[in-house]
Motif scaffolding. Structure first.
Motif, PDB file in Angstrom:
ATOM      1  N   TYR A   1      33.950  49.423  35.904  1.00 48.53           N
ATOM      2  CA  TYR A   1      32.861  50.239  36.442  1.00 48.53           C
ATOM      3  C   TYR A   1      32.374  49.744  37.797  1.00 48.53           C
ATOM      4  CZ  TYR A   1      32.733  52.548  31.963  1.00 48.53           C
ATOM      5  OH  TYR A   1      33.081  53.278  30.857  1.00 48.53           O
ATOM      6  N   ILE A   2      32.654  48.480  38.108  1.00 45.81           N
ATOM      7  CA  ILE A   2      32.215  47.961  39.404  1.00 45.81           C
ATOM      8  C   ILE A   2      33.377  47.791  40.370  1.00 45.81           C
ATOM      9  CG2 ILE A   2      30.137  46.860  38.507  1.00 45.81           C
ATOM     10  CD1 ILE A   2      31.607  44.195  38.581  1.00 45.81           C
ATOM     11  N   GLY A   3      34.574  48.208  39.948  1.00 43.39           N
ATOM     12  CA  GLY A   3      35.730  48.199  40.839  1.00 43.39           C
ATOM     13  C   GLY A   3      36.326  46.825  41.078  1.00 43.39           C
ATOM     14  N   LEU A   4      36.107  45.878  40.176  1.00 43.52           N
ATOM     15  CA  LEU A   4      36.662  44.539  40.335  1.00 43.52           C
ATOM     16  C   LEU A   4      38.134  44.541  39.957  1.00 43.52           C
ATOM     17  CD1 LEU A   4      35.876  41.595  41.001  1.00 43.52           C
ATOM     18  CD2 LEU A   4      35.520  41.258  38.563  1.00 43.52           C
ATOM     19  N   LYS A   5      38.947  44.080  40.866  1.00 40.46           N
ATOM     20  CA  LYS A   5      40.393  44.032  40.638  1.00 40.46           C
ATOM     21  C   LYS A   5      40.790  42.620  40.218  1.00 40.46           C
ATOM     22  CE  LYS A   5      41.548  48.024  43.070  1.00 40.46           C
ATOM     23  NZ  LYS A   5      40.556  48.886  42.584  1.00 40.46           N
ATOM     24  N   GLU A   6      41.932  42.512  39.570  1.00 41.74           N
ATOM     25  CA  GLU A   6      42.444  41.211  39.167  1.00 41.74           C
ATOM     26  C   GLU A   6      42.877  40.419  40.388  1.00 41.74           C
ATOM     27  OE1 GLU A   6      45.624  40.170  36.058  1.00 41.74           O
ATOM     28  OE2 GLU A   6      44.511  41.873  35.226  1.00 41.74           O
ATOM     29  N   SER A   7      42.746  39.096  40.336  1.00 40.44           N
ATOM     30  CA  SER A   7      43.178  38.256  41.442  1.00 40.44           C
ATOM     31  C   SER A   7      44.707  38.222  41.490  1.00 40.44           C
ATOM     32  CB  SER A   7      42.623  36.849  41.277  1.00 40.44           C
ATOM     33  OG  SER A   7      43.169  36.254  40.126  1.00 40.44           O
ATOM     34  N   VAL A   8      45.245  37.680  42.554  1.00 39.95           N
ATOM     35  CA  VAL A   8      46.694  37.651  42.755  1.00 39.95           C
ATOM     36  C   VAL A   8      47.397  36.937  41.604  1.00 39.95           C
ATOM     37  CG1 VAL A   8      48.537  36.836  44.275  1.00 39.95           C
ATOM     38  CG2 VAL A   8      46.433  37.771  45.245  1.00 39.95           C
TER      39      VAL A   8
ATOM     40  N   ALA B   1      24.310  51.560  27.850  1.00 42.81           N
ATOM     41  CA  ALA B   1      25.690  51.995  28.031  1.00 42.81           C
ATOM     42  C   ALA B   1      26.594  51.258  27.059  1.00 42.81           C
ATOM     43  CB  ALA B   1      26.151  51.737  29.459  1.00 42.81           C
ATOM     44  N   HIS B   2      27.562  51.990  26.550  1.00 42.99           N
ATOM     45  CA  HIS B   2      28.642  51.397  25.773  1.00 42.99           C
ATOM     46  C   HIS B   2      29.866  51.471  26.678  1.00 42.99           C
ATOM     47  CE1 HIS B   2      31.200  50.249  22.481  1.00 42.99           C
ATOM     48  NE2 HIS B   2      31.972  51.299  22.738  1.00 42.99           N
ATOM     49  N   LEU B   3      30.446  50.331  26.981  1.00 46.63           N
ATOM     50  CA  LEU B   3      31.537  50.255  27.939  1.00 46.63           C
ATOM     51  C   LEU B   3      32.844  49.936  27.214  1.00 46.63           C
ATOM     52  CD1 LEU B   3      29.456  47.987  30.296  1.00 46.63           C
ATOM     53  CD2 LEU B   3      29.809  50.428  30.579  1.00 46.63           C
ATOM     54  N   PRO B   4      33.590  50.953  26.809  1.00 51.26           N
ATOM     55  CA  PRO B   4      34.786  50.714  25.997  1.00 51.26           C
ATOM     56  C   PRO B   4      35.856  49.871  26.686  1.00 51.26           C
ATOM     57  CG  PRO B   4      34.617  53.030  26.606  1.00 51.26           C
ATOM     58  CD  PRO B   4      33.371  52.358  27.081  1.00 51.26           C
ATOM     59  N   ASN B   5      35.921  49.917  28.014  1.00 55.12           N
ATOM     60  CA  ASN B   5      36.929  49.140  28.746  1.00 55.12           C
ATOM     61  C   ASN B   5      36.351  47.915  29.426  1.00 55.12           C
ATOM     62  OD1 ASN B   5      38.956  50.981  28.093  1.00 55.12           O
ATOM     63  ND2 ASN B   5      38.323  52.319  29.767  1.00 55.12           N
ATOM     64  N   GLY B   6      35.096  47.623  29.181  1.00 55.80           N
ATOM     65  CA  GLY B   6      34.474  46.479  29.827  1.00 55.80           C
ATOM     66  C   GLY B   6      33.840  46.850  31.155  1.00 55.80           C
TER      67      GLY B   6
ATOM     68  N   ASP C   1      44.940  35.483  36.641  1.00 56.95           N
ATOM     69  CA  ASP C   1      44.130  34.705  35.717  1.00 56.95           C
ATOM     70  C   ASP C   1      42.699  34.681  36.263  1.00 56.95           C
ATOM     71  OD1 ASP C   1      43.326  33.117  33.630  1.00 56.95           O
ATOM     72  OD2 ASP C   1      43.906  31.261  34.629  1.00 56.95           O
ATOM     73  N   ASP C   2      42.033  35.786  36.211  1.00 52.43           N
ATOM     74  CA  ASP C   2      40.712  35.918  36.805  1.00 52.43           C
ATOM     75  C   ASP C   2      39.640  35.817  35.727  1.00 52.43           C
ATOM     76  OD1 ASP C   2      39.429  38.160  39.345  1.00 52.43           O
ATOM     77  OD2 ASP C   2      38.424  36.614  38.197  1.00 52.43           O
ATOM     78  N   MET C   3      39.013  34.657  35.633  1.00 55.08           N
ATOM     79  CA  MET C   3      37.988  34.415  34.605  1.00 55.08           C
ATOM     80  C   MET C   3      36.837  35.409  34.714  1.00 55.08           C
ATOM     81  SD  MET C   3      38.694  31.952  32.500  1.00 55.08           S
ATOM     82  CE  MET C   3      37.063  31.603  31.890  1.00 55.08           C
ATOM     83  N   LEU C   4      36.413  35.719  35.950  1.00 54.32           N
ATOM     84  CA  LEU C   4      35.295  36.641  36.126  1.00 54.32           C
ATOM     85  C   LEU C   4      35.649  38.018  35.581  1.00 54.32           C
ATOM     86  CD1 LEU C   4      32.505  37.356  37.174  1.00 54.32           C
ATOM     87  CD2 LEU C   4      33.520  37.727  39.420  1.00 54.32           C
ATOM     88  N   LYS C   5      36.826  38.527  35.924  1.00 52.98           N
ATOM     89  CA  LYS C   5      37.232  39.846  35.437  1.00 52.98           C
ATOM     90  C   LYS C   5      37.321  39.843  33.911  1.00 52.98           C
ATOM     91  CE  LYS C   5      40.687  43.499  35.860  1.00 52.98           C
ATOM     92  NZ  LYS C   5      40.521  43.894  34.483  1.00 52.98           N
ATOM     93  N   LEU C   6      37.913  38.813  33.344  1.00 45.95           N
ATOM     94  CA  LEU C   6      38.041  38.742  31.887  1.00 45.95           C
ATOM     95  C   LEU C   6      36.670  38.688  31.209  1.00 45.95           C
ATOM     96  CD1 LEU C   6      41.022  36.234  31.618  1.00 45.95           C
ATOM     97  CD2 LEU C   6      41.073  38.703  31.221  1.00 45.95           C
ATOM     98  N   ALA C   7      35.761  37.903  31.785  1.00 45.05           N
ATOM     99  CA  ALA C   7      34.419  37.798  31.200  1.00 45.05           C
ATOM    100  C   ALA C   7      33.669  39.117  31.330  1.00 45.05           C
ATOM    101  CB  ALA C   7      33.642  36.660  31.858  1.00 45.05           C
TER     102      ALA C   7
END
Length: 132
Positions: free
Chosen positions: A14-21, A5-10, A24-30
């Protein structure tokens, strides 16, 4: 079976991870740094072989995700070492012990071999979940 898969948006979208409150969510950014994903699943003589490679845009993101996977592997081994925790704790523990996680610059690589006896148990578990 092979996949890619090529994931243009990361990966996080695709797994429905939302940004933390705090935003500054390191997991989402990574995970958003993961733009290529490929691997295979092979069953040979009843044993299953799974391999997956995720490629990040930057080495620091790959290092972060690699470290996280290794920590989860260690925590999982501790959790499933007490065989009373789950009905198939021994199977899950063997899978965690057999999982090889490695880092190659911007690539995180996971290889897993599952013996035939464990494949049968996992298939039974999946069938049980799907029939509920």
């Amino acid at each position: 079976i092979t996949f890619g898969a090529h994931l243009p948006n990361g990966l996080s979208s695709y797994i429905g991870l939302k940004e933390s409150v705090g935003g500054d969510d390191m997991l989402k950014l990574a995970l958003d740094s993961i733009r290529k994903l490929h691997g295979s699943l092979d069953i040979n003589d009843g044993n299953a072989y799974f391999s997956a490679t995720a490629e990040a845009l930057e080495a620091k993101d790959a290092e972060y995700l690699y470290s996280l996977l290794v920590m989860l592997q260690i925590a999982g081994k501790g959790m499933f070492s007490d065989k009373s925790n789950a009905p198939n704790a021994e199977v899950y523990l063997r899978m965690l012990e057999n999982a090889e996680i490695s880092l190659d610059e911007k690539k995180i690589i996971l290889n897993l071999e599952v013996p035939k006896s464990d494949v049968y148990i996992l298939v039974r578990e999946i069938n049980k979940i799907l029939s509920e």
